[in-house]
Design an enzyme around this catalytic site. Sequence first.
Site, PDB file in Angstrom:
ATOM      1  CB  CYS A  24      -0.876   0.025   1.238  1.00 38.55           C
ATOM      2  SG  CYS A  24      -1.791  -1.487   1.481  1.00 38.55           S
ATOM      3  NE  ARG A  58       4.559   1.481  -1.593  1.00 35.48           N
ATOM      4  CZ  ARG A  58       5.437   1.309  -0.633  1.00 35.48           C
ATOM      5  NH1 ARG A  58       6.678   1.666  -0.821  1.00 35.48           N
ATOM      6  NH2 ARG A  58       5.086   0.781   0.518  1.00 35.48           N
ATOM      7  CD1 TRP A  69      -0.897  -6.388  -1.421  1.00 29.67           C
ATOM      8  CD2 TRP A  69      -1.166  -6.042  -3.600  1.00 29.67           C
ATOM      9  NE1 TRP A  69      -0.601  -7.560  -2.075  1.00 29.67           N
ATOM     10  CE2 TRP A  69      -0.763  -7.383  -3.405  1.00 29.67           C
ATOM     11  CE3 TRP A  69      -1.406  -5.598  -4.910  1.00 29.67           C
ATOM     12  CZ2 TRP A  69      -0.592  -8.271  -4.459  1.00 29.67           C
ATOM     13  CZ3 TRP A  69      -1.228  -6.488  -5.952  1.00 29.67           C
ATOM     14  CH2 TRP A  69      -0.822  -7.794  -5.726  1.00 29.67           C
ATOM     15  CG  ASN A 118       0.963   1.817   3.761  1.00 28.53           C
ATOM     16  OD1 ASN A 118      -0.156   1.996   3.298  1.00 28.53           O
ATOM     17  ND2 ASN A 118       2.059   2.300   3.215  1.00 28.53           N
ATOM     18  N   GLY A 119       0.225  -1.769   6.270  1.00 27.91           N
ATOM     19  CA  GLY A 119       0.641  -2.804   7.218  1.00 27.91           C
ATOM     20  C   GLY A 119      -0.549  -3.545   7.798  1.00 27.91           C
ATOM     21  CD  GLU A 174      13.607 -19.779  -6.120  1.00 25.52           C
ATOM     22  OE1 GLU A 174      13.108 -20.627  -6.870  1.00 25.52           O
ATOM     23  OE2 GLU A 174      13.419 -18.557  -6.267  1.00 25.52           O
ATOM     24  CE  LYS A 188      14.674 -16.381  -8.896  1.00 29.01           C
ATOM     25  NZ  LYS A 188      13.481 -16.906  -8.259  1.00 29.01           N
ATOM     26  CD  GLU A 203      14.120 -16.428 -12.841  1.00 28.15           C
ATOM     27  OE1 GLU A 203      13.152 -16.278 -13.585  1.00 28.15           O
ATOM     28  OE2 GLU A 203      14.015 -16.599 -11.613  1.00 28.15           O
ATOM     29  CG  HIS A 216      23.244 -42.533  -8.101  1.00 29.76           C
ATOM     30  ND1 HIS A 216      23.626 -43.857  -7.949  1.00 29.76           N
ATOM     31  CD2 HIS A 216      22.869 -42.112  -6.874  1.00 29.76           C
ATOM     32  CE1 HIS A 216      23.471 -44.214  -6.695  1.00 29.76           C
ATOM     33  NE2 HIS A 216      23.014 -43.170  -6.015  1.00 29.76           N
ATOM     34  CE  LYS A 228       6.122 -11.206 -11.063  1.00 31.95           C
ATOM     35  NZ  LYS A 228       7.287 -11.843 -10.525  1.00 31.95           N
TER      36      LYS A 228
HETATM   37  C1  F6R Z   1      11.050 -17.495 -11.185  1.00 27.14           C
HETATM   38  C2  F6R Z   1       9.633 -17.217 -11.340  1.00 27.14           C
HETATM   39  C3  F6R Z   1       8.754 -18.279 -11.926  1.00 27.14           C
HETATM   40  C4  F6R Z   1       7.404 -18.331 -11.215  1.00 27.14           C
HETATM   41  C5  F6R Z   1       6.461 -19.295 -11.954  1.00 27.14           C
HETATM   42  C6  F6R Z   1       5.138 -19.465 -11.231  1.00 27.14           C
HETATM   43  O1  F6R Z   1      11.735 -16.434 -10.621  1.00 27.14           O
HETATM   44  O2  F6R Z   1       9.175 -16.143 -11.040  1.00 27.14           O
HETATM   45  O3  F6R Z   1       9.384 -19.511 -11.906  1.00 27.14           O
HETATM   46  O4  F6R Z   1       7.601 -18.752  -9.906  1.00 27.14           O
HETATM   47  O5  F6R Z   1       6.220 -18.817 -13.244  1.00 27.14           O
HETATM   48  O6  F6R Z   1       4.460 -18.269 -11.120  1.00 27.14           O
HETATM   49  P1  F6R Z   1       3.266 -18.113 -10.106  1.00 27.14           P
HETATM   50  O7  F6R Z   1       3.818 -18.262  -8.743  1.00 27.14           O
HETATM   51  O8  F6R Z   1       2.716 -16.733 -10.354  1.00 27.14           O
HETATM   52  O9  F6R Z   1       2.269 -19.190 -10.406  1.00 27.14           O
END
Ligand code: F6R
Length: 618
Positions: free
Chosen positions: A2, A27, A83, A109-110, A491, A495, A498, A514, A613
């Site tokens: 927010c 934001r 939000w 906010n919060g 993970e 990161k 990607e 293996h 995204k």
């Molecule tokens: C990696 C990333 C993606 C998402 C994936 C699922 O940094 O952002 O691997 O985690 O596309 O997205 P959501 O969580 O929105 O279903």
Amino acid sequence: MCGIVGYVGRRPCRDLLVAGLEKLEYRGYDSAGIAVLEGDRVETVRAVGNLANLRSAVEERVGEGGVAVADPPATTGIAHTRWATHGRVTEENAHPHSDCSGRIQIALNGIVENHHDLRPRLEAEGHTFSSETDAEIVAHLIELHYDGDLTAAVRATAADLRGHYAFVAMHADEPELLVGARKECPLIVGLGDDESFLASAIPAFMAETRRTMFVEEGEIVTIDPSGATITDGDGTPIERDTEEVTWNEDAAEKGGYDTFMLKEIHEQPEAVAETVGDRVTPEGTIDLSDVELSDEYLCEISRIVIVACGTSYHAGLIGRYAIEEWARVPVEMDVASEYRYRNPVVGPSDLVIGVSQSGETADTLAAMRLAREAGAKVLAVTNVMGSQATRDSDAVLYTRAGPEISVASTKTFVSQAAAMYLLGLRIAQLRETLSAERVAELANELRGMPDRIAETLARVEEPVAEIAKRHYKQGFFLYLGRHIGLPICLEGALKLKEISYIPTDAYAAGEMKHGPIALLDESTPAICVATDSPVLDKVLSNIEECRVRGADVVAVATEGNEAVAKVSEETIFIPRTDWILQPILAILPLQLFAYCIARLNDLNVDQPRNLAKTVTVE
Ligand code: F6R
């Protein structure tokens, strides 16, 4: 997250406030509103959706002679972008909120964590509420405490609140005055000529003034056109110097960070605080009353299946270890794009959990639908209110991480992991598979996690940058870990690949012999997650296996575990917490490592190639 903007001065404030909100749009928000004060009249205008909707809602008041469009125009007001976290995305739930008389307005906010206790108390005293939010409580508390002095009433209100928040209040009886209070969430004063601003972030007023004053933890701030007065919780005045902001516009949008990804990495303490917030009670129990799954149901589930994609899948994996360890319910995990096409065996005795930040990922949604059609109950763990996942499920556990702009997820991961821990502990508490003392111990550690995250980020940022400088030209990285270290490897490797486009592989370290061991030679950095766990000794052996093949081992270890440092070239220590909660801290250096490597290679980390995204197409 927010956004708050407040103005008091000589200029018409309506457009200044909306312009301030525009600067906080980065934001993310789902509704917005302003409240302005002209003479003795207060008016609030709120709208669901973007700021264009708010502007139209204000314009509609022209014919009605509303204060928001009055002549002379209002010069005191507050505004907010929301939000949603508590209460749906509706006009009634948008801020500002008012007391019973409508003369007091607040924007917050919060989270007010003790809203469950305060609301019935206020209702019993005759206060009537018009929204589902925790924030509205603040307006009614100010009304309760008000005795002609808004600053005193805000101070008394802040003393009643538990949680993490920043809010600003105005009262029609005291025009030309705004009062704010903060605990953990930011609140900043902007000082102009014969005018003052109070906002949750500097960009909200940076176009008008660069002279700022920071409100610190637990302080109360009162602004009028001539300046700001800061006092502590007892009313003692506090001297505070002003500071000049030197950022450019682009940096301002990113809160002073170079990229959204780095900004979001640093938002992780706040993200986890929001997720855990009011769900851990002061007694150390887990309260998931916002999730519509009955206690009886949670006691009876015979199997849990978690489906997700990418980062969300890795967070789900942490959930699997935690739920099985604590609640002794069998958990299966699947990549949503596989699950939906493999004719899975699923039915009414299963709880299927779809984990998705956006709540819009096509494969996860399809997997959830399939399970629901087969009679399973479906729980969505998501960050976005009103998303498709919330409509395709029987219950929702919100992660409350705030909007994520960077394509690479960071704060999403830690808040999803925190949500999975909460769920695991809640089931364990109900099924009594853990003692009440153990639940309280873990719940309190979870509550303290935002501070541990902040401490870890501060501690590892520099050493990680140094390690990255030594490795950024490498053509391949192998990530190894076991047990709860495995999701962190997966993970961390995701990161790095990607955002830096450098090939990585992540393996359960026990699988090394293996096959993957063939990859190791003097040119391969092996990133090993060697935090506390029941299999730490085995991870140490795996590190030795890497070393004898000449690989450079970079280890992430729990502070004090010198045995790891002895067998590794470089060791990054993270603070000690209960071993099973370590993943939330262990991922932080790996996020920063990926970030530094990509930046050293001059890459756009916020928008990596070929990635969007949200993946909404099949
Ligand atoms: C990696 C990333 C993606 C998402 C994936 C699922 O940094 O952002 O691997 O985690 O596309 O997205 P959501 O969580 O929105 O279903």
